[in-house]
Design a protein around this motif. Structure first.
Motif, PDB file in Angstrom:
ATOM      1  N   GLN A  68     -42.263 -60.937  44.446  1.00  0.00           N
ATOM      2  CA  GLN A  68     -42.827 -60.913  45.648  1.00  0.00           C
ATOM      3  C   GLN A  68     -41.846 -61.603  46.623  1.00  0.00           C
ATOM      4  O   GLN A  68     -41.592 -62.948  46.463  1.00  0.00           O
ATOM      5  CB  GLN A  68     -44.154 -61.882  45.685  1.00  0.00           C
ATOM      6  N   THR A 124     -42.220 -63.885  49.708  1.00  0.00           N
ATOM      7  CA  THR A 124     -42.926 -64.350  50.566  1.00  0.00           C
ATOM      8  C   THR A 124     -42.246 -65.867  50.788  1.00  0.00           C
ATOM      9  O   THR A 124     -41.463 -66.482  49.785  1.00  0.00           O
ATOM     10  CB  THR A 124     -44.374 -64.703  50.074  1.00  0.00           C
ATOM     11  N   PRO A 180     -47.129 -67.745  45.423  1.00  0.00           N
ATOM     12  CA  PRO A 180     -48.637 -67.059  45.206  1.00  0.00           C
ATOM     13  C   PRO A 180     -49.701 -67.722  44.879  1.00  0.00           C
ATOM     14  O   PRO A 180     -49.361 -68.670  44.003  1.00  0.00           O
ATOM     15  CB  PRO A 180     -48.158 -66.066  44.240  1.00  0.00           C
ATOM     16  N   GLN A 181     -50.622 -67.617  45.391  1.00  0.00           N
ATOM     17  CA  GLN A 181     -51.933 -68.067  45.159  1.00  0.00           C
ATOM     18  C   GLN A 181     -52.847 -67.115  44.387  1.00  0.00           C
ATOM     19  O   GLN A 181     -52.728 -66.207  44.654  1.00  0.00           O
ATOM     20  CB  GLN A 181     -52.683 -68.811  46.546  1.00  0.00           C
ATOM     21  N   ASP A 214     -53.937 -63.485  45.369  1.00  0.00           N
ATOM     22  CA  ASP A 214     -52.892 -62.636  46.445  1.00  0.00           C
ATOM     23  C   ASP A 214     -52.621 -61.441  45.778  1.00  0.00           C
ATOM     24  O   ASP A 214     -52.788 -61.299  44.725  1.00  0.00           O
ATOM     25  CB  ASP A 214     -51.707 -63.649  46.463  1.00  0.00           C
ATOM     26  N   ARG A 215     -52.516 -60.718  46.857  1.00  0.00           N
ATOM     27  CA  ARG A 215     -52.335 -59.048  46.165  1.00  0.00           C
ATOM     28  C   ARG A 215     -50.666 -58.967  46.183  1.00  0.00           C
ATOM     29  O   ARG A 215     -49.937 -59.664  46.746  1.00  0.00           O
ATOM     30  CB  ARG A 215     -52.578 -58.204  47.565  1.00  0.00           C
ATOM     31  N   TRP A 243     -47.549 -60.444  37.237  1.00  0.00           N
ATOM     32  CA  TRP A 243     -48.390 -60.626  38.252  1.00  0.00           C
ATOM     33  C   TRP A 243     -49.793 -61.304  38.040  1.00  0.00           C
ATOM     34  O   TRP A 243     -50.357 -62.407  38.511  1.00  0.00           O
ATOM     35  CB  TRP A 243     -48.416 -59.587  39.319  1.00  0.00           C
ATOM     36  N   ASN A 279     -51.927 -56.976  54.069  1.00  0.00           N
ATOM     37  CA  ASN A 279     -53.284 -57.759  53.538  1.00  0.00           C
ATOM     38  C   ASN A 279     -53.831 -57.214  52.094  1.00  0.00           C
ATOM     39  O   ASN A 279     -54.373 -57.974  51.511  1.00  0.00           O
ATOM     40  CB  ASN A 279     -54.184 -57.729  54.597  1.00  0.00           C
ATOM     41  N   GLU A 321     -54.551 -58.621  41.292  1.00  0.00           N
ATOM     42  CA  GLU A 321     -54.281 -59.772  42.185  1.00  0.00           C
ATOM     43  C   GLU A 321     -53.395 -60.892  41.410  1.00  0.00           C
ATOM     44  O   GLU A 321     -53.601 -60.931  39.965  1.00  0.00           O
ATOM     45  CB  GLU A 321     -55.709 -60.302  42.746  1.00  0.00           C
ATOM     46  N   TYR A 322     -52.977 -61.999  41.968  1.00  0.00           N
ATOM     47  CA  TYR A 322     -52.197 -62.971  41.413  1.00  0.00           C
ATOM     48  C   TYR A 322     -53.341 -63.617  40.450  1.00  0.00           C
ATOM     49  O   TYR A 322     -54.150 -64.283  40.841  1.00  0.00           O
ATOM     50  CB  TYR A 322     -51.593 -64.008  42.320  1.00  0.00           C
TER      51      TYR A 322
END
Length: 155
Positions: A3, A5, A9-10, A13-14, A30, A64, A83-84
């Motif tokens: 990812q 970003t 990641p939290q 998160d997607r 992930w 999103n 999701e994460y």
């Protein structure tokens, strides 16, 4: 699939990397090993009880919503959302499914009934997003999907 970003990641998160749909290794990394176990069991269950019915289709919902894996024939069956450190399954329940759910209302686990009652009803049905973090959660999803569309008779 890394990812890109600015922040770490939290949970929840997607997967938003646009380069292409994630493979099993990227999903495993992930969502984590426990959630990946549920991912594998659910996908194997669908393959076993609905052989040749669904061709899973990766969908990209933008930055999103990220990637999700949809199972659909003519109508949506379920969509798996990696999701994460979490796995969720989306089950859209039309009018007939809601009636069947209500008939069995007191058989379902209280957590599922609460989620059902709190879910918004749209024109096309009630959208339930179920987090799968235990065998009980996985069983709820399997039972909802079986109620939504009974498996075809075994050969």
């Amino acid at each position: 699939m890394i990812q890109h970003t600015a922040k770490l990641p939290q949970k929840g998160d997607r997967m938003i990397e646009r380069s292409g749909p994630p493979d099993d290794a990227a999903v495993h990394e992930w969502i984590g090993p426990e959630a990946f176990g549920h991912w594998t069991k659910l996908r194997d269950w669908i393959d076993e009880f609905y052989p040749g019915v669904f061709v899973p289709d990766w969908l990209y919902g933008g930055k999103n919503r990220g990637w999700s894996l949809r199972y659909k024939k003519t109508r949506a069956f379920t969509t798996l959302v990696p999701e994460y450190r979490l796995l969720s399954a989306l089950v859209v329940m039309g009018r007939a499914e809601r009636e069947r759910f209500e008939e069995r209302r007191y058989v379902w686990r209280p957590q599922l009934v609460k989620l059902y009652d709190e879910a918004k009803t749209y024109v096309d049905g009630k959208w339930l997003t179920l987090g799968i973090s235990s065998e009980d959660d996985l069983q709820d999803v399997v039972e909802l999907l079986t109620m939504k569309r009974p498996p075809p008779p075994r050969q």
